[in-house]
Structures are given as structure tokens and as C-alpha cells.
Design a protein around this motif. Structure first.
Motif, PDB file in Angstrom:
ATOM      1  N   TYR A  14      -4.951   1.989  12.789  1.00 46.86           N
ATOM      2  CA  TYR A  14      -4.047   0.845  12.886  1.00 46.86           C
ATOM      3  C   TYR A  14      -2.710   1.194  12.244  1.00 46.86           C
ATOM      4  CZ  TYR A  14      -2.312  -3.936  12.862  1.00 46.86           C
ATOM      5  OH  TYR A  14      -1.569  -5.071  13.086  1.00 46.86           O
ATOM      6  N   TYR A  56      -4.818  -8.586   4.888  1.00 47.36           N
ATOM      7  CA  TYR A  56      -5.978  -8.104   5.636  1.00 47.36           C
ATOM      8  C   TYR A  56      -7.279  -8.289   4.882  1.00 47.36           C
ATOM      9  CZ  TYR A  56      -2.446  -6.027   8.630  1.00 47.36           C
ATOM     10  OH  TYR A  56      -1.387  -5.847   9.468  1.00 47.36           O
ATOM     11  N   ALA A  86      -3.557 -11.986   9.767  1.00 46.69           N
ATOM     12  CA  ALA A  86      -4.193 -10.694   9.507  1.00 46.69           C
ATOM     13  C   ALA A  86      -4.596 -10.027  10.819  1.00 46.69           C
ATOM     14  CB  ALA A  86      -5.397 -10.875   8.593  1.00 46.69           C
ATOM     15  N   LEU A 105      -4.950  -6.940  11.902  1.00 49.25           N
ATOM     16  CA  LEU A 105      -5.971  -5.891  11.888  1.00 49.25           C
ATOM     17  C   LEU A 105      -7.366  -6.497  11.827  1.00 49.25           C
ATOM     18  CD1 LEU A 105      -7.071  -3.016  11.664  1.00 49.25           C
ATOM     19  CD2 LEU A 105      -6.531  -3.085   9.213  1.00 49.25           C
ATOM     20  N   ARG A 106      -7.568  -7.444  10.913  1.00 46.73           N
ATOM     21  CA  ARG A 106      -8.887  -8.073  10.791  1.00 46.73           C
ATOM     22  C   ARG A 106      -9.276  -8.768  12.093  1.00 46.73           C
ATOM     23  NH1 ARG A 106     -10.005 -12.897  10.491  1.00 46.73           N
ATOM     24  NH2 ARG A 106      -8.084 -13.595   9.510  1.00 46.73           N
ATOM     25  N   ILE A 110     -12.471  -3.032   6.621  1.00 46.50           N
ATOM     26  CA  ILE A 110     -11.105  -2.688   6.213  1.00 46.50           C
ATOM     27  C   ILE A 110     -11.106  -2.041   4.830  1.00 46.50           C
ATOM     28  CG2 ILE A 110      -8.855  -3.662   5.568  1.00 46.50           C
ATOM     29  CD1 ILE A 110      -9.322  -5.734   7.846  1.00 46.50           C
TER      30      ILE A 110
END
Length: 120
Positions: A32, A50, A58, A60-61, A79
Motif C-alpha cells: 500500500y 489505520y 482509513a 488501507l483498512r 496492518i
């Protein structure tokens, strides 16, 4: 000031007040790429987002939840296993975010990280 690929260790204190691009790695593979420094959201704030299961910003999450079909808690656990490197491009007050955004887009195009959906 540009600092290339620094390791980041929680609680991200060295990123407070800084703008730049960050890369999350899983087993040394970039998964990412993101950026921070716009609208008073420095790297410390953005990286911390995140780890909050309820934060709607968030990305990425949320992408991990979609791609790996995990609940928010398990996505955050995942993560926490990643390593993070940052490219600090200066302080976020004031900063021209255009260059940071361009760098983020270039890294996404080059690295093609798994969790950057639609190359964003």
C-alpha cells in the motif's frame, strides 16, 4: 527537506508535523502507498488512522476488509504486522501537496501495491 525511505516505529512521533508519502510492506513486498500532509493531517495522524477500527478515512483498512474479506478488528491486526517506510517531503504547514500527490501516484504505478484499489 526530503528524507528517503525512513523506517517508522510506533507511535510515529518522528512523523509529527511532517508531510510525505508512506509505503506499507508485507514480507518486504509493497502492499500500500499513501500520502499525508493535506488539511493538517500529518504523517503521524494519517498512519494512526489505520489502527482505528471505526475510522471511515482509513483507506488501507477498508481495502484489506474488501480484498481479504476480514472484519475491521482482523484488518487492523494485519496492518500491525506490516512494516512502514516514509519519504518525508517537509512540514505540512504550509506545503505544496501537488508534488507529494504526484510522487504517491508514481509509486503506485511503479509498485502496483495489492491494496491500492483503482490505483488510488
Amino acid at each position: 527537506m526530503i528524507s528517503v525511505l525512513q523506517d517508522v516505529i510506533e507511535p510515529f512521533n518522528e512523523c509529527a508535523g511532517c508531510a510525505g508519502v508512506y509505503i506499507y510492506f508485507e514480507n518486504d513486498i509493497p502492499v500500500y502507498v499513501g500520502s499525508a500532509g493535506k488539511s493538517n493531517r500529518d504523517l503521524k495522524f494519517r498512519l494512526g488512522q489505520y489502527l482505528n477500527e471505526g475510522d471511515t478515512g482509513a483507506t488501507l483498512r477498508i481495502n484489506i476488509q474488501k480484498i481479504d474479506r476480514l472484519n475491521p478488528q482482523d484488518a487492523v491486526k494485519k496492518i500491525k504486522t506490516f512494516t512502514i517506510k516514509v519519504i518525508i517531503c517537509g512540514s505540512n504547514n504550509p506545503i505544496d501537496f501537488t508534488g507529494i500527490s504526484d510522487l504517491e501516484k508514481l509509486l503506485i504505478k511503479l509498485l502496483q501495491p495489492k491494496y491500492n484499489i483503482n490505483f488510488k
